[in-house]
Enzyme design. Structure first.
Site, PDB file in Angstrom:
ATOM      1  N   SER A 135      11.594  -2.032 -29.053  1.00 14.45           N
ATOM      2  CA  SER A 135      11.246  -2.743 -27.832  1.00 14.45           C
ATOM      3  C   SER A 135      10.991  -1.711 -26.742  1.00 14.45           C
ATOM      4  O   SER A 135      10.295  -0.718 -26.969  1.00 14.45           O
ATOM      5  CB  SER A 135      12.379  -3.715 -27.465  1.00 14.45           C
ATOM      6  OG  SER A 135      12.083  -4.418 -26.277  1.00 14.45           O
ATOM      7  N   TYR A 149       2.304  -5.929 -21.192  1.00 17.87           N
ATOM      8  CA  TYR A 149       3.236  -5.180 -22.031  1.00 17.87           C
ATOM      9  C   TYR A 149       4.642  -5.759 -21.929  1.00 17.87           C
ATOM     10  O   TYR A 149       5.312  -5.984 -22.945  1.00 17.87           O
ATOM     11  CB  TYR A 149       3.219  -3.714 -21.610  1.00 17.87           C
ATOM     12  CG  TYR A 149       3.988  -2.786 -22.524  1.00 17.87           C
ATOM     13  CD1 TYR A 149       3.520  -2.509 -23.806  1.00 17.87           C
ATOM     14  CD2 TYR A 149       5.148  -2.149 -22.094  1.00 17.87           C
ATOM     15  CE1 TYR A 149       4.212  -1.641 -24.645  1.00 17.87           C
ATOM     16  CE2 TYR A 149       5.841  -1.277 -22.926  1.00 17.87           C
ATOM     17  CZ  TYR A 149       5.370  -1.025 -24.194  1.00 17.87           C
ATOM     18  OH  TYR A 149       6.053  -0.168 -25.026  1.00 17.87           O
ATOM     19  N   LYS A 153       7.104  -7.470 -24.785  1.00 20.80           N
ATOM     20  CA  LYS A 153       8.416  -6.898 -25.103  1.00 20.80           C
ATOM     21  C   LYS A 153       9.547  -7.868 -24.764  1.00 20.80           C
ATOM     22  O   LYS A 153      10.549  -7.917 -25.488  1.00 20.80           O
ATOM     23  CB  LYS A 153       8.605  -5.567 -24.366  1.00 20.80           C
ATOM     24  CG  LYS A 153       7.676  -4.459 -24.849  1.00 20.80           C
ATOM     25  CD  LYS A 153       7.860  -4.152 -26.324  1.00 20.80           C
ATOM     26  CE  LYS A 153       7.057  -2.930 -26.756  1.00 20.80           C
ATOM     27  NZ  LYS A 153       7.222  -2.619 -28.196  1.00 20.80           N
TER      28      LYS A 153
END
Length: 280
Positions: A135, A149, A153
């Site tokens: 992660s 992004y 995550k």
């Protein structure tokens, strides 16, 4: 093969994936190293008796199933899956195209899901295994210019946290790895896609942010080889940590987030605590 673990590592053609594969091999384990370009993976890792290189685009479930099948054919089992492959679509939310946002999530959220979906039947049959998801601190704290992004995550964090109790009865463990800034290739042109500037209101901040990140590339404090060795060490534990904050900066980020959440929960405690039906 009973005296060694079998690793399947995605994104093993460059960056952290190379370091993880090398660390596992150095520890005496076997590695199925995968990437979209198998020639590049072979070039990065060289030849080794306990190494199998397989083509795998994580956005393809068929590729994932084929890689899992190849791993079992060669080594008989899969003990550790490392979902490492990734990329980075950077920019302000309004300037990231819907297609770019979806491409980010396709690679860094649905990609690990595809590979894990292909590997879990093997681990269930073994009644053992470890699913590792690389992660990021961006999965703990969001920030400007990282909406796509961070969304992917944060999704990885919730998915793995929820998967954990589902597969625990089968002897399968999970581990979320949340690196801070490591000297990987994430900020290189091959991995980072910047949104096309289109809105004047964001122009100055975009220019400043891109310049700052380009200046940081190759100078990040974290050593990927040391992180890879740490993962090999953690993978040998009977109960690996559910979360591993990788790097002093990552620990500081997690600690601050925990404090912020407690502060936010406490700020409206009275209002929040009086929302039940009167007949409750």
């Amino acid at each position: 093969m009973t005296d060694k673990k079998v690793w399947l590592v995605t994104g093993a053609g460059r960056g952290m994936g190379v370091d993880i594969a090398k660390a596992a091999l150095a520890a005496g384990d076997a590695v199925v190293a995968t990437g979209r370009n198998p020639e590049r993976v072979s070039s990065a890792l060289g030849a080794h008796d306990d190494l199998l290189v397989v083509k795998l685009d994580v956005t393809s479930l068929d590729d994932a199933k084929a890689a899992a099948h190849a791993a079992v054919d060669r080594f008989g089992r899969i003990d550790v899956l490392v979902n490492n492959a990734g990329n980075f679509y950077a920019g302000f939310f309004e300037e990231i195209s819907p297609e770019g946002f979806r491409a980010q999530v396709e690679t860094t959220l649905f990609g690990p899901m595809n590979v894990t979906r292909a590997v879990l039947p093997v681990m269930r049959a073994q009644r053992s295994g470890l699913v590792v998801a690389i992660s990021s601190t961006a999965g703990i704290v969001g920030q400007a210019f990282c909406t796509a992004y961070a969304a992917s995550k944060f999704g990885v964090e919730g998915w793995i946290e929820s998967l954990t109790p589902e597969v625990a009865p089968f002897g399968i463990r999970t581990m979320l790895v949340e690196p801070g800034f490591f000297r990987t290739e994430l900020l290189t042109p091959e991995s980072t896609n910047y949104a096309e500037p289109s809105i004047d209101d964001y122009a100055e901040r975009t220019e400043q942010t891109v310049a700052a990140w380009n200046g940081m590339n190759g100078k990040q404090g974290g050593d990927p080889a040391k992180l890879a060795n740490a993962l090999v060490q953690l993978a040998t534990q009977d109960e690996p940590p559910l979360r591993f904050a990788a790097g002093a900066d990552a620990i500081a980020t997690v600690e601050q987030k925990a404090k912020d959440l407690l502060t936010q929960a406490d700020a409206y405690r009275e209002l929040s605590s009086n929302l039940a039906h009167d007949d409750a």
